[in-house]
Scaffold this motif. Structure first.
Motif, mmCIF file in Angstrom:
data_model
loop_
_atom_site.group_PDB
_atom_site.id
_atom_site.type_symbol
_atom_site.label_atom_id
_atom_site.label_comp_id
_atom_site.label_asym_id
_atom_site.label_seq_id
_atom_site.Cartn_x
_atom_site.Cartn_y
_atom_site.Cartn_z
ATOM 1 N N GLY A 346 0.807 -1.214 0.000
ATOM 2 C CA GLY A 346 0.000 0.000 0.000
ATOM 3 C C GLY A 346 0.840 1.263 0.000
ATOM 4 N N LEU A 347 0.228 2.349 -0.426
ATOM 5 C CA LEU A 347 0.950 3.611 -0.558
ATOM 6 C C LEU A 347 1.384 4.165 0.789
ATOM 7 N N ALA A 348 0.526 4.101 1.801
ATOM 8 C CA ALA A 348 0.863 4.704 3.090
ATOM 9 C C ALA A 348 2.087 4.045 3.707
ATOM 10 N N GLN A 349 2.115 2.706 3.753
ATOM 11 C CA GLN A 349 3.264 2.029 4.348
ATOM 12 C C GLN A 349 4.518 2.184 3.488
ATOM 13 N N THR A 350 4.330 2.276 2.163
ATOM 14 C CA THR A 350 5.487 2.512 1.291
ATOM 15 C C THR A 350 6.106 3.867 1.578
ATOM 16 N N ALA A 431 0.160 7.337 8.662
ATOM 17 C CA ALA A 431 1.026 6.207 8.980
ATOM 18 C C ALA A 431 2.146 6.717 9.876
ATOM 19 N N VAL A 432 2.547 5.895 10.842
ATOM 20 C CA VAL A 432 3.602 6.281 11.773
ATOM 21 C C VAL A 432 4.533 5.084 11.969
ATOM 22 N N SER A 433 5.813 5.353 11.939
ATOM 23 C CA SER A 433 6.799 4.311 12.253
ATOM 24 C C SER A 433 7.785 4.858 13.263
ATOM 25 N N VAL A 434 8.445 3.932 13.961
ATOM 26 C CA VAL A 434 9.453 4.292 14.953
ATOM 27 C C VAL A 434 10.723 3.512 14.640
ATOM 28 N N GLU A 435 11.843 4.213 14.542
ATOM 29 C CA GLU A 435 13.129 3.570 14.312
ATOM 30 C C GLU A 435 13.998 3.767 15.541
ATOM 31 N N VAL A 436 14.473 2.657 16.081
ATOM 32 C CA VAL A 436 15.319 2.673 17.275
ATOM 33 C C VAL A 436 16.745 2.346 16.857
ATOM 34 N N ARG A 437 17.661 3.216 17.181
ATOM 35 C CA ARG A 437 19.074 2.986 16.868
ATOM 36 C C ARG A 437 19.802 2.622 18.162
ATOM 37 N N ARG A 438 20.454 1.464 18.118
ATOM 38 C CA ARG A 438 21.206 0.976 19.269
ATOM 39 C C ARG A 438 22.641 1.475 19.224
ATOM 40 N N PRO A 439 23.325 1.513 20.367
ATOM 41 C CA PRO A 439 24.767 1.810 20.344
ATOM 42 C C PRO A 439 25.492 0.816 19.450
ATOM 43 N N GLY A 440 26.375 1.301 18.625
ATOM 44 C CA GLY A 440 27.048 0.452 17.649
ATOM 45 C C GLY A 440 26.437 0.544 16.269
ATOM 46 N N GLY A 441 25.252 1.180 16.145
ATOM 47 C CA GLY A 441 24.674 1.443 14.833
ATOM 48 C C GLY A 441 23.536 0.548 14.406
ATOM 49 N N ARG A 442 23.256 -0.577 15.113
ATOM 50 C CA ARG A 442 22.154 -1.447 14.711
ATOM 51 C C ARG A 442 20.828 -0.720 14.885
ATOM 52 N N VAL A 470 15.795 7.480 19.095
ATOM 53 C CA VAL A 470 14.522 6.972 18.578
ATOM 54 C C VAL A 470 13.962 8.044 17.652
ATOM 55 N N VAL A 471 13.607 7.663 16.429
ATOM 56 C CA VAL A 471 13.034 8.623 15.489
ATOM 57 C C VAL A 471 11.600 8.219 15.176
ATOM 58 N N VAL A 472 10.690 9.132 15.430
ATOM 59 C CA VAL A 472 9.276 8.939 15.101
ATOM 60 C C VAL A 472 9.025 9.595 13.749
ATOM 61 N N THR A 473 8.550 8.811 12.788
ATOM 62 C CA THR A 473 8.259 9.317 11.445
ATOM 63 C C THR A 473 6.757 9.324 11.232
ATOM 64 N N ALA A 474 6.194 10.498 11.014
ATOM 65 C CA ALA A 474 4.759 10.652 10.772
ATOM 66 C C ALA A 474 4.530 10.945 9.290
ATOM 67 N N VAL A 475 3.640 10.181 8.661
ATOM 68 C CA VAL A 475 3.382 10.286 7.226
ATOM 69 C C VAL A 475 1.919 10.614 6.981
ATOM 70 N N ASN A 476 1.701 11.587 6.131
ATOM 71 C CA ASN A 476 0.361 11.918 5.640
ATOM 72 C C ASN A 476 0.282 11.389 4.210
ATOM 73 N N ALA A 477 -0.352 10.222 4.040
ATOM 74 C CA ALA A 477 -0.422 9.586 2.723
ATOM 75 C C ALA A 477 -1.738 9.868 2.014
ATOM 76 N N SER A 478 -2.375 10.964 2.361
ATOM 77 C CA SER A 478 -3.666 11.287 1.750
ATOM 78 C C SER A 478 -3.544 11.494 0.243
ATOM 79 N N THR A 479 -4.481 10.924 -0.488
ATOM 80 C CA THR A 479 -4.564 11.137 -1.941
ATOM 81 C C THR A 479 -5.915 11.730 -2.308
ATOM 82 N N ARG A 480 -6.494 12.479 -1.389
ATOM 83 C CA ARG A 480 -7.791 13.103 -1.646
ATOM 84 C C ARG A 480 -7.560 14.503 -2.227
ATOM 85 N N TYR A 481 -8.137 14.747 -3.393
ATOM 86 C CA TYR A 481 -7.992 16.037 -4.080
ATOM 87 C C TYR A 481 -9.354 16.514 -4.562
#
Length: 511
Positions: A346-350, A431-442, A470-481
């Protein structure tokens, strides 16, 4: 078929292009139907004519910038049915071929005789005298070889449909490329639609014009490299015009810029635009088009993201959905993209995955070590037991990133970070995702499940020993026009879900 201009008309057009006739109204033909899908007609046809005239006749444009003459001439072509007499004359001048000579006084007409060399599918035309004449015949032969190679790549290998035949324009039905001195105007090359395909409303044949030597002193790059990327980019426009010349300009330009890297991978000329697009500026809508800010060129990276994961045929799939010929779907750009991604998450998760990848391009793209990373909307530094609220405002088809880092007083172990999100409701495709970065880069990435009201929560380990950020990414995937509102967004529309708020609450505590 565009009528040829008389000598008197050409002189009149010269006067009009030179600004001697001011304030000529651009009268629309009564009863002219609007397109039902796709990019609408330009709001002011005279504006496209003025821009094209300025780009073709200027001698003061810097060559290290990409001026969008192709899209401007496309707009002139789209407007022709709406023009009054004087603007129609000006449009004919701007769309004329260089070999039309005095009938092409808009800035690139040959003065004197010309010749051509041809292959099986293409002809390259060149002036024999004057500024437009190439200095060496071997450059003419090189241009023909490169164009033939581009044809093989984009049509025979990539699977796009060949440009429509132009009949006897240019001499015969082979595709025509003209050489002209464009460098002193800051132009690499351009293509223009010229004549509608019989029985097809929105498919057109065309031709291309490329610089006659790509001198490194003008372009700041090796001549062969400039020729290869320009040929790949502009010829893809000629192909696109055969699918749907009205298509949304962001799709036309972003996929043509992506094609540069597919054909001439070692040139890397398109990296210069990444800082303008959604890789570096995630808050700018994916379907943005601007004549001055170059976002659409930088957004080639979105197609690179898709093609590295699903194969480059995904770009062809989108264009097949956008195709206006015959019984094709004729979706406008975002509709086509949404349909193609429907069975790929889907577009939002992409878009959420794409935005997260741009936080660290070196990890997620084949050549990402040379790319800029995404800007952050802000950074929160939390220590001990703390609770902070921040609201991210996100436009349609865009994202914002909020970084949270443990402060000096944060417990080394046993701390937890709770991220609560209150975003737009489901119909606006958040859509919202969270990326957690550990010490050492993982890194570990997770999707935040949102309910129909746009609310969701997740808990991650925190503290200086276990978490770098921790990075919170917020996405507005609206395709309403609301389509056909004379904008430069998808379907010429007004986005209905701009500047939507995502309320992020970050709480640090012990388990």
């Amino acid at each position: 078929m565009r009528p040829r201009l008389s000598a008197l008309s050409a002189l009149l057009a010269l006067a009009l292009l030179g600004g001697l006739a001011v304030g000529v109204p651009a009268n629309a033909a009564p009863g002219q139907p609007r397109p039902t899908v796709g990019q609408d007609q330009p709001a002011d046809p005279g504006d496209a004519i003025a821009r094209a005239s300025r780009l073709l006749t200027s001698r003061a444009l810097p060559a290290n910038r990409h001026f969008d003459l192709t899209m401007t001439l496309r707009d002139v072509f789209m407007s022709r049915d709406r023009l009054g007499f004087f603007d129609s004359v000006r449009a004919d001048v701007l769309l004329a071929r260089p070999t039309d000579g005095y009938q092409d006084p808009g800035g690139d007409g040959y003065h004197g005789r010309s010749a051509e060399i041809c292959g099986k599918r293409l002809c390259v035309h060149y002036a024999l005298h004057g500024d437009d004449a190439p200095r060496r015949m071997r450059w003419v032969h090189r241009t023909l070889r490169v164009m033939a190679s581009v044809w093989d790549f984009e049509i025979d290998q990539f699977g796009m449909r060949r440009p429509p035949s132009d009949g006897t324009r240019g001499g015969d039905g082979r595709f025509d490329v003209y050489l002209a001195d464009l460098g002193n105007r800051g132009l690499f090359g351009y293509c223009t639609p010229e004549a509608r395909v019989p029985h097809e409303r929105f498919s057109a044949s065309g031709y291309c014009v490329l610089d006659n030597d790509f001198s490194p002193s003008q372009y700041g790059a090796p001549a062969r490299s400039s020729l290869r990327v320009t040929a790949a980019h502009e010829f893809f426009h000629a192909i696109q015009f055969g699918y749907d010349f009205r298509e949304d300009p962001w799709l036309l330009e972003s996929t043509a810029t992506w094609m540069e890297d597919q054909y001439a991978d070692g040139s890397n000329d398109n990296r210069r635009y990444l800082k303008y697009g959604s890789v570096r500026r995630p808050g700018v809508s994916l379907d943005t088009f601007s004549n001055t800010r170059y976002t659409q060129y930088g957004n080639w990276a979105f197609w690179e993201y898709l093609s590295e994961r699903y194969g480059r045929g995904i770009v062809r799939d989108v264009w097949q959905r956008a195709d206006a010929r015959g019984a094709a779907a004729d979706d406008y750009s975002v509709q086509a993209l949404r349909q193609v991604l429907a069975h790929r998450g889907g577009l939002a998760q992409t878009l959420a995955s794409y935005a997260a990848a741009n936080l660290d391009p070196a990890r997620h793209y084949e050549e990402g070590t040379h790319w800029p990373g995404a800007r952050l909307a802000g950074t929160l530094r939390l220590a001990g037991t703390a609770r902070v609220v921040r609201t991210l405002q996100v436009d349609h088809l865009a994202a914002e990133n909020l970084r949270i880092v443990p402060g000096a007083g944060a417990a080394a172990r046993h701390s937890l970070l709770t991220v609560d999100v209150d975003g737009p409701d489901r119909r606006e495709a958040p859509a919202v995702s969270v990326e957690v970065r550990r010490p050492g880069g993982r890194t570990v990435r997770r999707t935040v499940a949102l309910d129909r009201h746009g609310r969701g929560s997740t808990v991650v380990a925190f503290g200086t020993a276990r978490t770098s950020s921790v990075v919170v990414t917020a996405v507005n995937a609206s395709t309403r026009y609301r389509c056909h509102r004379m904008t430069s967004f998808a379907c010429g529309g007004k986005p209905l879900d701009q500047n939507r708020g995502f309320r992020v609450t970050a709480t640090v505590g012990r388990p």
